[in-house]
Write an enzyme that holds these catalytic residues in place. Structure first.
Site, short mmCIF file in Angstrom:
data_model
loop_
_atom_site.label_atom_id
_atom_site.label_comp_id
_atom_site.label_asym_id
_atom_site.label_seq_id
_atom_site.Cartn_x
_atom_site.Cartn_y
_atom_site.Cartn_z
N SER A 3 0.79 -1.16 -0.02
CA SER A 3 0.12 0.06 -0.13
C SER A 3 0.80 1.17 0.00
O SER A 3 1.87 1.14 0.40
CB SER A 3 -0.99 -0.03 1.14
N TYR A 31 -1.26 -0.46 10.50
CA TYR A 31 -1.58 -0.75 9.36
C TYR A 31 -0.21 -0.09 8.41
O TYR A 31 0.27 -1.15 7.45
CB TYR A 31 -2.67 -0.25 8.79
#
Length: 416
Positions: free
Chosen positions: A253, A266
Protein backbone atom coordinates in the site's frame (compact mmCIF):
# COMPACT_ATOMS: atom_id res chain seq x y z
CA UNK A 1 54.12 60.44 -41.71
CA UNK A 2 50.35 59.67 -41.95
CA UNK A 3 48.20 60.42 -38.89
CA UNK A 4 45.68 57.59 -38.41
CA UNK A 5 43.53 59.27 -35.77
CA UNK A 6 42.58 62.88 -35.49
CA UNK A 7 42.31 62.86 -31.74
CA UNK A 8 42.67 60.88 -28.57
CA UNK A 9 38.89 60.26 -28.63
CA UNK A 10 39.20 58.37 -31.92
CA UNK A 11 41.92 56.15 -30.47
CA UNK A 12 39.80 55.43 -27.40
CA UNK A 13 36.79 54.64 -29.60
CA UNK A 14 38.79 52.14 -31.63
CA UNK A 15 40.03 50.40 -28.50
CA UNK A 16 36.48 50.15 -27.07
CA UNK A 17 35.20 48.78 -30.34
CA UNK A 18 37.92 46.14 -30.43
CA UNK A 19 37.11 45.08 -26.86
CA UNK A 20 33.40 44.84 -27.72
CA UNK A 21 34.16 42.59 -30.69
CA UNK A 22 36.29 40.31 -28.52
CA UNK A 23 33.52 40.06 -25.91
CA UNK A 24 30.98 39.28 -28.62
CA UNK A 25 33.24 36.59 -30.05
CA UNK A 26 33.65 35.03 -26.59
CA UNK A 27 29.86 35.09 -26.07
CA UNK A 28 29.31 33.44 -29.45
CA UNK A 29 31.93 30.82 -28.64
CA UNK A 30 30.32 30.17 -25.26
CA UNK A 31 26.86 29.78 -26.85
CA UNK A 32 28.34 27.45 -29.46
CA UNK A 33 29.98 25.34 -26.78
CA UNK A 34 26.68 25.10 -24.85
CA UNK A 35 24.78 24.15 -28.01
CA UNK A 36 27.34 21.50 -28.90
CA UNK A 37 27.27 20.15 -25.34
CA UNK A 38 23.47 19.85 -25.31
CA UNK A 39 23.44 18.22 -28.74
CA UNK A 40 26.23 15.79 -27.86
CA UNK A 41 24.62 14.77 -24.57
CA UNK A 42 21.15 14.31 -26.06
CA UNK A 43 22.35 12.32 -29.08
CA UNK A 44 24.50 10.16 -26.81
CA UNK A 45 21.48 9.42 -24.63
CA UNK A 46 19.44 8.61 -27.75
CA UNK A 47 22.07 6.20 -29.08
CA UNK A 48 22.36 4.58 -25.66
CA UNK A 49 18.55 4.22 -25.52
CA UNK A 50 18.43 2.57 -28.96
CA UNK A 51 21.22 0.19 -27.92
CA UNK A 52 19.35 -0.76 -24.73
CA UNK A 53 16.05 -1.28 -26.59
CA UNK A 54 17.72 -3.54 -29.13
CA UNK A 55 19.36 -5.49 -26.30
CA UNK A 56 15.98 -5.91 -24.59
CA UNK A 57 14.47 -7.06 -27.89
CA UNK A 58 17.22 -9.62 -28.52
CA UNK A 59 16.88 -10.93 -24.95
CA UNK A 60 13.06 -11.26 -25.39
CA UNK A 61 12.33 -8.70 -22.68
CA UNK A 62 10.27 -6.27 -24.80
CA UNK A 63 8.37 -6.45 -28.07
CA UNK A 64 9.25 -4.16 -30.96
CA UNK A 65 6.00 -3.33 -32.72
CA UNK A 66 5.78 -1.27 -35.90
CA UNK A 67 4.79 1.84 -33.98
CA UNK A 68 7.82 1.41 -31.72
CA UNK A 69 10.11 1.20 -34.76
CA UNK A 70 8.43 4.25 -36.32
CA UNK A 71 8.92 6.09 -33.03
CA UNK A 72 12.65 5.34 -33.10
CA UNK A 73 12.87 6.74 -36.65
CA UNK A 74 11.07 9.90 -35.53
CA UNK A 75 13.54 10.26 -32.68
CA UNK A 76 16.41 9.75 -35.12
CA UNK A 77 14.96 12.58 -37.23
CA UNK A 78 14.86 14.81 -34.18
CA UNK A 79 18.48 13.97 -33.45
CA UNK A 80 19.44 14.88 -37.04
CA UNK A 81 17.62 18.23 -36.81
CA UNK A 82 19.34 18.88 -33.51
CA UNK A 83 22.72 18.60 -35.21
CA UNK A 84 21.88 20.31 -38.49
CA UNK A 85 19.90 23.32 -37.27
CA UNK A 86 21.47 23.82 -33.85
CA UNK A 87 18.20 23.51 -31.92
CA UNK A 88 20.26 23.14 -28.76
CA UNK A 89 18.31 23.36 -25.51
CA UNK A 90 14.76 23.26 -26.93
CA UNK A 91 15.56 20.45 -29.33
CA UNK A 92 17.29 18.48 -26.59
CA UNK A 93 14.23 18.70 -24.34
CA UNK A 94 11.97 17.51 -27.17
CA UNK A 95 14.34 14.62 -27.90
CA UNK A 96 14.53 13.56 -24.25
CA UNK A 97 10.74 13.81 -23.91
CA UNK A 98 10.37 11.65 -27.01
CA UNK A 99 12.72 9.04 -25.52
CA UNK A 100 10.63 8.98 -22.33
CA UNK A 101 7.37 8.55 -24.27
CA UNK A 102 8.91 5.80 -26.39
CA UNK A 103 10.11 3.96 -23.27
CA UNK A 104 6.70 4.14 -21.59
CA UNK A 105 5.06 2.74 -24.75
CA UNK A 106 7.28 -0.33 -24.95
CA UNK A 107 5.29 -3.54 -24.49
CA UNK A 108 6.81 -6.37 -22.42
CA UNK A 109 7.09 -9.91 -23.77
CA UNK A 110 4.30 -11.95 -22.18
CA UNK A 111 4.55 -15.62 -21.26
CA UNK A 112 1.85 -18.10 -22.20
CA UNK A 113 -0.40 -19.28 -19.37
CA UNK A 114 -0.05 -22.97 -20.31
CA UNK A 115 -1.65 -24.66 -17.29
CA UNK A 116 -0.10 -22.35 -14.76
CA UNK A 117 -1.53 -22.54 -11.24
CA UNK A 118 -1.64 -19.66 -8.79
CA UNK A 119 -2.58 -19.12 -5.15
CA UNK A 120 -4.38 -15.94 -4.06
CA UNK A 121 -5.02 -15.04 -0.43
CA UNK A 122 -7.90 -12.87 0.81
CA UNK A 123 -10.46 -13.78 -1.86
CA UNK A 124 -13.57 -13.18 0.25
CA UNK A 125 -14.04 -9.65 -1.10
CA UNK A 126 -12.41 -6.66 -2.78
CA UNK A 127 -9.28 -7.03 -4.88
CA UNK A 128 -8.81 -10.72 -4.02
CA UNK A 129 -12.24 -11.80 -5.21
CA UNK A 130 -12.04 -9.66 -8.35
CA UNK A 131 -8.55 -11.00 -9.08
CA UNK A 132 -9.63 -14.63 -8.68
CA UNK A 133 -12.42 -14.10 -11.24
CA UNK A 134 -10.11 -12.17 -13.57
CA UNK A 135 -7.29 -14.73 -13.59
CA UNK A 136 -9.71 -17.65 -13.82
CA UNK A 137 -11.21 -16.05 -16.94
CA UNK A 138 -7.68 -15.56 -18.32
CA UNK A 139 -7.07 -19.33 -18.07
CA UNK A 140 -5.11 -19.85 -14.85
CA UNK A 141 -5.76 -22.66 -12.42
CA UNK A 142 -6.74 -20.57 -9.39
CA UNK A 143 -6.55 -21.58 -5.76
CA UNK A 144 -8.63 -18.89 -4.03
CA UNK A 145 -7.86 -18.66 -0.32
CA UNK A 146 -10.92 -17.57 1.67
CA UNK A 147 -11.09 -16.68 5.35
CA UNK A 148 -14.75 -17.63 5.72
CA UNK A 149 -15.45 -21.21 4.74
CA UNK A 150 -19.17 -20.59 4.25
CA UNK A 151 -19.07 -16.91 3.35
CA UNK A 152 -20.78 -15.06 0.49
CA UNK A 153 -17.44 -14.39 -1.23
CA UNK A 154 -16.59 -18.07 -1.51
CA UNK A 155 -20.06 -18.92 -2.81
CA UNK A 156 -19.91 -16.13 -5.37
CA UNK A 157 -16.60 -17.45 -6.72
CA UNK A 158 -17.98 -21.00 -6.98
CA UNK A 159 -21.09 -19.79 -8.83
CA UNK A 160 -19.41 -17.34 -11.21
CA UNK A 161 -16.10 -19.02 -12.12
CA UNK A 162 -15.04 -22.07 -14.12
CA UNK A 163 -14.28 -25.50 -12.70
CA UNK A 164 -10.56 -24.57 -12.78
CA UNK A 165 -11.03 -22.32 -9.76
CA UNK A 166 -10.90 -24.01 -6.38
CA UNK A 167 -11.58 -22.29 -3.07
CA UNK A 168 -9.59 -23.31 -0.01
CA UNK A 169 -9.91 -22.41 3.65
CA UNK A 170 -7.01 -20.05 4.40
CA UNK A 171 -6.59 -17.78 7.39
CA UNK A 172 -3.09 -16.42 6.79
CA UNK A 173 -2.63 -15.73 10.50
CA UNK A 174 -3.07 -19.45 11.23
CA UNK A 175 0.04 -21.43 10.27
CA UNK A 176 -1.75 -24.77 10.57
CA UNK A 177 -4.20 -23.70 7.85
CA UNK A 178 -1.30 -22.56 5.66
CA UNK A 179 0.43 -25.94 6.05
CA UNK A 180 -2.82 -27.76 5.19
CA UNK A 181 -3.34 -25.57 2.11
CA UNK A 182 0.25 -26.12 0.93
CA UNK A 183 -0.09 -29.91 1.28
CA UNK A 184 -3.44 -29.86 -0.58
CA UNK A 185 -2.08 -27.74 -3.45
CA UNK A 186 1.06 -29.87 -3.76
CA UNK A 187 -0.96 -33.09 -3.88
CA UNK A 188 -3.38 -31.81 -6.52
CA UNK A 189 -0.61 -30.35 -8.69
CA UNK A 190 1.28 -33.65 -8.61
CA UNK A 191 -1.86 -35.46 -9.76
CA UNK A 192 -2.62 -32.97 -12.55
CA UNK A 193 0.96 -32.47 -13.73
CA UNK A 194 0.71 -28.70 -13.24
CA UNK A 195 3.13 -26.46 -11.39
CA UNK A 196 2.47 -23.60 -9.00
CA UNK A 197 3.51 -20.51 -10.93
CA UNK A 198 2.57 -17.70 -8.56
CA UNK A 199 1.62 -16.77 -5.00
CA UNK A 200 -0.29 -13.52 -4.59
CA UNK A 201 -0.32 -12.24 -1.01
CA UNK A 202 -3.40 -10.05 -1.03
CA UNK A 203 -5.08 -10.65 2.34
CA UNK A 204 -5.09 -7.61 4.60
CA UNK A 205 -6.96 -5.92 7.46
CA UNK A 206 -7.02 -2.43 8.93
CA UNK A 207 -8.24 -0.81 12.14
CA UNK A 208 -8.27 2.99 12.48
CA UNK A 209 -6.81 4.33 15.71
CA UNK A 210 -3.51 5.08 17.39
CA UNK A 211 -1.59 2.46 19.36
CA UNK A 212 -2.46 4.04 22.72
CA UNK A 213 -6.16 3.52 22.08
CA UNK A 214 -5.99 0.12 20.39
CA UNK A 215 -5.93 -3.10 22.34
CA UNK A 216 -2.64 -4.96 21.90
CA UNK A 217 -4.46 -7.97 20.45
CA UNK A 218 -5.63 -5.94 17.44
CA UNK A 219 -2.15 -4.51 16.78
CA UNK A 220 -0.79 -8.06 16.76
CA UNK A 221 -3.64 -9.15 14.48
CA UNK A 222 -2.84 -6.48 11.89
CA UNK A 223 0.82 -7.48 11.85
CA UNK A 224 -0.10 -11.19 11.78
CA UNK A 225 -2.33 -10.83 8.71
CA UNK A 226 -0.58 -8.10 6.73
CA UNK A 227 3.06 -9.02 7.31
CA UNK A 228 3.63 -12.32 9.10
CA UNK A 229 0.88 -13.93 7.00
CA UNK A 230 2.67 -13.38 3.66
CA UNK A 231 5.97 -14.42 5.26
CA UNK A 232 4.47 -17.70 6.52
CA UNK A 233 2.64 -18.36 3.23
CA UNK A 234 5.86 -17.94 1.24
CA UNK A 235 7.79 -20.08 3.72
CA UNK A 236 5.50 -23.06 3.03
CA UNK A 237 4.90 -22.51 -0.70
CA UNK A 238 8.48 -21.69 -1.74
CA UNK A 239 9.39 -25.36 -2.44
CA UNK A 240 6.68 -25.39 -5.13
CA UNK A 241 7.80 -22.05 -6.56
CA UNK A 242 11.40 -23.24 -6.79
CA UNK A 243 10.28 -26.05 -9.07
CA UNK A 244 8.47 -23.68 -11.43
CA UNK A 245 10.84 -20.69 -11.02
CA UNK A 246 7.66 -18.66 -10.69
CA UNK A 247 6.52 -15.43 -9.11
CA UNK A 248 5.64 -13.90 -5.75
CA UNK A 249 3.34 -10.87 -5.91
CA UNK A 250 2.78 -8.91 -2.69
CA UNK A 251 -0.03 -6.37 -2.44
CA UNK A 252 1.31 -3.57 -0.22
CA UNK A 253 0.00 0.00 0.00
CA UNK A 254 1.08 3.60 -0.42
CA UNK A 255 0.42 3.80 3.35
CA UNK A 256 3.45 1.54 3.73
CA UNK A 257 5.61 4.14 1.98
CA UNK A 258 4.24 7.27 3.68
CA UNK A 259 2.71 7.83 7.14
CA UNK A 260 -1.02 8.28 7.66
CA UNK A 261 -2.10 9.42 11.16
CA UNK A 262 -4.35 6.95 13.02
CA UNK A 263 -3.29 4.11 10.71
CA UNK A 264 0.09 3.48 12.31
CA UNK A 265 -0.21 -0.29 12.80
CA UNK A 266 -1.48 -0.74 9.23
CA UNK A 267 1.26 1.52 7.82
CA UNK A 268 3.92 -0.40 9.75
CA UNK A 269 2.65 -3.78 8.54
CA UNK A 270 2.56 -2.70 4.89
CA UNK A 271 5.95 -1.03 5.18
CA UNK A 272 7.37 -4.28 6.54
CA UNK A 273 5.79 -6.22 3.66
CA UNK A 274 7.15 -3.79 1.04
CA UNK A 275 10.64 -4.03 2.53
CA UNK A 276 10.48 -7.82 2.75
CA UNK A 277 9.41 -7.93 -0.90
CA UNK A 278 12.57 -6.10 -1.88
CA UNK A 279 14.70 -8.42 0.28
CA UNK A 280 13.06 -11.45 -1.34
CA UNK A 281 13.58 -9.94 -4.79
CA UNK A 282 17.35 -10.09 -4.21
CA UNK A 283 17.42 -13.30 -2.18
CA UNK A 284 15.35 -15.39 -4.59
CA UNK A 285 17.25 -14.41 -7.74
CA UNK A 286 19.45 -17.45 -7.19
CA UNK A 287 16.33 -19.62 -7.59
CA UNK A 288 15.11 -17.54 -10.57
CA UNK A 289 11.96 -16.61 -8.65
CA UNK A 290 10.82 -13.06 -9.40
CA UNK A 291 9.17 -10.91 -6.73
CA UNK A 292 6.93 -7.91 -7.43
CA UNK A 293 5.18 -5.40 -5.18
CA UNK A 294 1.80 -3.89 -5.99
CA UNK A 295 1.15 -0.40 -4.57
CA UNK A 296 -2.56 0.49 -4.80
CA UNK A 297 -4.26 3.62 -3.51
CA UNK A 298 -7.80 4.94 -3.35
CA UNK A 299 -9.78 1.80 -4.19
CA UNK A 300 -13.02 0.61 -2.67
CA UNK A 301 -11.68 -2.69 -1.32
CA UNK A 302 -13.84 -2.96 1.79
CA UNK A 303 -10.78 -3.16 4.05
CA UNK A 304 -12.30 -0.53 6.37
CA UNK A 305 -15.79 -2.01 6.34
CA UNK A 306 -15.58 -3.44 9.84
CA UNK A 307 -17.96 -2.75 12.73
CA UNK A 308 -16.34 0.45 13.96
CA UNK A 309 -18.82 0.95 16.79
CA UNK A 310 -18.20 -2.51 18.22
CA UNK A 311 -14.43 -2.06 17.94
CA UNK A 312 -14.66 1.37 19.61
CA UNK A 313 -16.59 -0.09 22.56
CA UNK A 314 -14.06 -2.90 22.94
CA UNK A 315 -11.13 -0.48 22.86
CA UNK A 316 -12.83 1.85 25.35
CA UNK A 317 -13.34 -1.00 27.80
CA UNK A 318 -9.67 -1.97 27.52
CA UNK A 319 -8.32 1.58 27.74
CA UNK A 320 -6.41 2.82 30.78
CA UNK A 321 -7.71 5.57 33.04
CA UNK A 322 -5.16 8.03 31.59
CA UNK A 323 -6.23 7.30 28.02
CA UNK A 324 -9.92 7.71 28.89
CA UNK A 325 -9.30 11.01 30.64
CA UNK A 326 -7.07 12.48 27.92
CA UNK A 327 -8.84 11.26 24.80
CA UNK A 328 -12.47 10.97 25.84
CA UNK A 329 -14.91 8.41 24.45
CA UNK A 330 -15.74 10.39 21.30
CA UNK A 331 -12.19 9.89 19.99
CA UNK A 332 -12.73 6.13 19.93
CA UNK A 333 -15.51 6.61 17.38
CA UNK A 334 -13.27 7.71 14.53
CA UNK A 335 -14.90 10.08 12.04
CA UNK A 336 -13.71 10.96 8.53
CA UNK A 337 -13.32 14.61 7.67
CA UNK A 338 -15.45 14.10 4.57
CA UNK A 339 -19.04 12.94 4.96
CA UNK A 340 -19.00 10.05 2.49
CA UNK A 341 -15.42 8.78 2.03
CA UNK A 342 -16.59 5.72 0.07
CA UNK A 343 -17.81 8.03 -2.72
CA UNK A 344 -14.21 9.13 -3.33
CA UNK A 345 -12.87 5.59 -3.70
CA UNK A 346 -12.54 3.88 -7.06
CA UNK A 347 -14.65 0.70 -7.41
CA UNK A 348 -12.94 -0.27 -10.69
CA UNK A 349 -9.99 -2.62 -10.03
CA UNK A 350 -9.02 -2.98 -13.70
CA UNK A 351 -5.65 -1.23 -13.41
CA UNK A 352 -4.64 -3.30 -10.37
CA UNK A 353 -5.74 -6.56 -11.99
CA UNK A 354 -3.84 -5.79 -15.20
CA UNK A 355 -0.71 -4.92 -13.20
CA UNK A 356 -0.87 -8.18 -11.25
CA UNK A 357 -1.28 -10.12 -14.49
CA UNK A 358 1.79 -8.34 -15.90
CA UNK A 359 3.72 -9.17 -12.73
CA UNK A 360 2.81 -12.84 -13.23
CA UNK A 361 3.44 -13.12 -16.96
CA UNK A 362 6.02 -10.52 -18.04
CA UNK A 363 9.35 -12.08 -18.95
CA UNK A 364 11.02 -9.25 -17.06
CA UNK A 365 8.48 -7.79 -14.61
CA UNK A 366 8.92 -4.49 -12.80
CA UNK A 367 9.84 -4.49 -9.13
CA UNK A 368 6.85 -2.23 -8.33
CA UNK A 369 3.50 -1.63 -10.00
CA UNK A 370 1.57 1.48 -8.94
CA UNK A 371 -2.21 1.87 -9.23
CA UNK A 372 -4.05 5.05 -8.31
CA UNK A 373 -2.95 8.70 -8.20
CA UNK A 374 -1.78 8.78 -4.56
CA UNK A 375 0.13 5.51 -4.92
CA UNK A 376 3.04 7.48 -6.37
CA UNK A 377 2.26 11.04 -5.28
CA UNK A 378 1.98 10.54 -1.52
CA UNK A 379 5.28 8.63 -1.04
CA UNK A 380 7.11 10.93 -3.47
CA UNK A 381 6.04 14.12 -1.71
CA UNK A 382 6.75 12.64 1.72
CA UNK A 383 10.24 11.41 0.81
CA UNK A 384 11.50 14.29 -1.31
CA UNK A 385 10.00 17.54 -0.01
CA UNK A 386 11.82 19.40 2.79
CA UNK A 387 10.08 18.65 6.08
CA UNK A 388 9.07 22.30 6.53
CA UNK A 389 7.04 22.02 3.29
CA UNK A 390 6.32 18.29 3.34
CA UNK A 391 4.66 18.43 6.75
CA UNK A 392 2.18 21.00 5.48
CA UNK A 393 1.47 19.00 2.34
CA UNK A 394 1.05 15.73 4.28
CA UNK A 395 -1.30 17.45 6.76
CA UNK A 396 -3.60 18.08 3.79
CA UNK A 397 -3.13 14.89 1.77
CA UNK A 398 -2.81 12.31 4.57
CA UNK A 399 -4.77 13.81 7.48
CA UNK A 400 -8.04 12.04 6.73
CA UNK A 401 -9.75 11.86 10.12
CA UNK A 402 -11.43 14.35 12.44
CA UNK A 403 -9.59 13.61 15.68
CA UNK A 404 -9.13 15.98 18.63
CA UNK A 405 -8.48 14.50 22.10
CA UNK A 406 -10.68 15.75 24.91
CA UNK A 407 -7.73 17.18 26.85
CA UNK A 408 -6.79 19.38 23.88
CA UNK A 409 -10.25 20.87 23.32
CA UNK A 410 -10.68 24.54 24.30
CA UNK A 411 -11.87 24.66 27.88
CA UNK A 412 -14.83 26.90 28.73
CA UNK A 413 -13.87 29.97 30.75
CA UNK A 414 -15.10 29.91 34.29
CA UNK A 415 -17.25 32.84 35.48
CA UNK A 416 -16.30 34.60 38.75
Amino acid sequence: MTVLFDSDNSIKYGMVREIQQRVELKAISMDLMINVSWATASISIFLLYVTIVLHWYRSHTVQLRMRDINGLFVLAGLAFCLVKYGLAFQGSLVLLLGIMVSYLQLAPVILQINNKAILITGCDRGIGKALAKYLDKAGFKVYAGCLENEGHGKQDLINSCSSRLQTIQLDVSDESQIKTAAALVQKELEMSGMKLWGVINNAGICFIGNVEMMVTEDIHKILAVNYLGPVTVCKHFLPLLRESQGRIVNVASNCGLAPVPLMGAYCASKSALATMSEVWRYEFKMWKIKVCTIIPSGYKTGIMAYDKAAVAERWWKGASKSVKENYGKDCFYIKHKIKDPEAYLNPDFTEILDNIKLALLSVSPKSHYYSGLLSRALPFLYLHLPSCIGDRVMSIMANWFDFVPKALLPQPKSCH
